[in-house]
Enzyme design. Structure first.
Site, PDB file in Angstrom:
ATOM      1  NE  ARG A 122      81.765  62.591  83.185  1.00 60.18           N
ATOM      2  CZ  ARG A 122      82.418  63.640  83.708  1.00 60.18           C
ATOM      3  NH1 ARG A 122      81.763  64.586  84.327  1.00 60.18           N
ATOM      4  NH2 ARG A 122      83.733  63.726  83.605  1.00 60.18           N
ATOM      5  CE1 TYR A 138      57.320  54.712  85.685  1.00 57.57           C
ATOM      6  CE2 TYR A 138      59.222  55.573  86.850  1.00 57.57           C
ATOM      7  CZ  TYR A 138      58.660  54.633  86.021  1.00 57.57           C
ATOM      8  OH  TYR A 138      59.439  53.630  85.516  1.00 57.57           O
ATOM      9  CG  ASP A 143      57.181  62.477  84.834  1.00 61.67           C
ATOM     10  OD1 ASP A 143      56.973  62.489  83.601  1.00 61.67           O
ATOM     11  OD2 ASP A 143      57.677  61.501  85.426  1.00 61.67           O
ATOM     12  CE  LYS A 197      58.563  54.704  80.187  1.00 63.88           C
ATOM     13  NZ  LYS A 197      58.272  55.356  81.454  1.00 63.88           N
TER      14      LYS A 197
HETATM   15  C1  LIG Z   1      58.888  55.535  82.608  1.00 64.00           C
HETATM   16  C2  LIG Z   1      58.617  56.725  83.379  1.00 64.00           C
HETATM   17  C3  LIG Z   1      59.619  57.356  84.130  1.00 64.00           C
HETATM   18  C4  LIG Z   1      61.020  56.788  84.232  1.00 64.00           C
HETATM   19  O1  LIG Z   1      61.701  56.853  83.004  1.00 64.00           O
HETATM   20  P1  LIG Z   1      62.871  55.841  82.576  1.00 64.00           P
HETATM   21  O2  LIG Z   1      63.186  56.272  81.187  1.00 64.00           O
HETATM   22  O3  LIG Z   1      62.347  54.458  82.697  1.00 64.00           O
HETATM   23  O4  LIG Z   1      64.003  56.071  83.519  1.00 64.00           O
HETATM   24  C5  LIG Z   1      59.299  58.515  84.812  1.00 64.00           C
HETATM   25  N1  LIG Z   1      58.055  59.021  84.779  1.00 64.00           N
HETATM   26  C6  LIG Z   1      57.069  58.469  84.083  1.00 64.00           C
HETATM   27  C7  LIG Z   1      55.714  59.083  84.085  1.00 64.00           C
HETATM   28  C8  LIG Z   1      57.300  57.297  83.354  1.00 64.00           C
HETATM   29  O5  LIG Z   1      56.304  56.727  82.677  1.00 64.00           O
END
Ligand SMILES: *Cc1c(COP(=O)(O)O)cnc(C)c1O
Length: 376
Positions: free
Chosen positions: A44, A98, A170, A195
């Site tokens: 952690r 998102y 992001d 992803k």
């Molecule tokens: C999937 C996604 C998230 C969230 O991520 P998790 O791994 O599902 O928590 C945030 N931003 C974007 C652009 C995403 O595609």
């Protein structure tokens, strides 16, 4: 090691001093010596060997000084946001974020006394009027989800920096292969590693990358919030990242070809892909990205579910960034928590479909789309 392809393979790899193996050993221990060591490792605390190895690889890929790897994208995003913001602060968000992030902002920020403004524009100039004396940060996504809109990062960060406001992105959709926002002046880069970084639709993880001093501040909150990643997943992520450049380059190619094919089709009304010359953000994307990405979306003139059911190769799936091509209907999935009225305002019609191009043969993917289009 400035080449992404080489960084994917070698950056961060742990040396196996005991057996001289080629790849990073996996250290599953959650208990470490505290007497004869420089750092007191604990999962952690984000400082076990496998957490460090994979964080070093992603930091190298994003041209960042340092970073943290989390147990999900949302763990990364919420930890970063709540480490930077406190009661009385104001934050500015791009409107079409998102879905999960958008939902978190609208349901959580007010409870903690944090003020926010959504800016429904991809023109950096529209962010300036939203700034208040209490504005702490500006948070964007480019390319955005699901319409792949582009914002000029360099112009935005120049403006924000002159006002001492932190910028966040992001970068999930672009991946570090296509876009390194730190080079454009962005302070903090976040990823849903679930992803492209993981890339095989089988790991849930996230990451945040920034300067050493910013990461230190985020880390201070992160060890309390506890969204760290276990050793086995860290290793799987490290393994997956070795093929990131190869995968993303093929995904870029497939998305470009699919977009061009769909653009000419009578049953399709609009195609959104930054690699198309008629995309409104094409010129900026060309300047700030090294590839246009594996994501595209389009509007179908008929029933989207009937079309998706006819696809044989491209799977309907909610997520993205995997080696397999997938398709989703944002109004039914990622943006279902946003009201229909709000959705229409941001241009997400019920007939909008979003494709995540995989690494299959391009002709096979186009043939699948073609046969499904003739069936409806
Ligand atoms: C999937 C996604 C998230 C969230 O991520 P998790 O791994 O599902 O928590 C945030 N931003 C974007 C652009 C995403 O595609």
């Amino acid at each position: 090691m400035n080449s992404k392809k080489t960084q994917c393979i070698h950056s961060g790899t742990l040396k196996d001093d005991v057996h001289q193996g080629t790849v990073s050993p996996i250290y599953t221990s959650t208990a470490y010596d505290y007497v004869n060591v420089d750092i007191n490792a604990y999962p952690r605390y984000f400082n076990t060997p496998n957490q460090q190895a994979v964080k070093n690889k992603i930091s190298a890929l994003e041209n960042a000084e340092d970073g943290l790897v989390f147990s999900s994208g949302m763990a990364a995003i919420t930890t970063v946001l709540f480490s930077l913001l406190k009661k009385g602060d104001h934050a500015i968000f791009q409107n079409d974020l998102y879905g999960g992030t958008h939902y978190t902002i609208t349901t959580q920020m007010e409870r903690f006394g944090i003020e926010y403004t959504f800016v429904d524009s991809m023109d950096w100039k529209d962010y300036e009027p939203a700034i208040k004396a209490s504005t702490k940060l500006i948070y964007v996504e480019t390319p955005s989800n699901p319409l792949l809109k582009i914002i000029d990062l360099k112009a935005l960060t120049n403006m924000a920096r002159s006002k001492k406001i932190i910028t966040l992105i992001d970068n999930t959709f672009a991946s570090p292969i296509n876009q390194n926002p730190i080079d454009q002046g962005v302070d903090i880069v976040m990823h849903s590693g679930t992803k492209y970084l993981g890339g095989h639709s089988d790991i849930c993880c996230g990451a945040a990358l920034a300067s050493r001093s910013l990461v230190e501040g985020i880390w201070d909150s992160a060890i309390k919030m506890g969204g760290s990643l276990d050793a086995q997943s860290c290793y799987l992520l490290e393994r997956s990242l070795k093929t990131l450049a190869l995968r993303v380059n093929q995904q870029n190619q497939n998305a470009q070809q699919i977009s061009e094919f769909l653009s000419g089709h009578e049953k399709i009304s609009n195609v959104y892909y930054p690699g198309l010359t008629n995309h409104p953000g094409h010129d900026i994307a060309k300047a700030q990205m090294s590839g246009f990405g594996g994501m595209l979306s389009f509007e179908i003139r008929t029933d989207p579910n009937a079309f998706v059911k006819k696809l044989e190769l491209i799977k309907s799936a909610m997520s993205l960034g995997g080696v397999e091509s997938t398709i989703t209907c944002p109004a039914q999935t990622s943006h279902s928590k946003i009201s229909a009225e709000e959705r229409l305002k941001v241009g997400i019609s019920d007939g909008l479909l979003r494709v995540s191009a995989g690494i299959e043969d391009t002709d096979d993917l186009i043939a699948d789309l073609e046969q499904a289009l003739t069936m409806i």
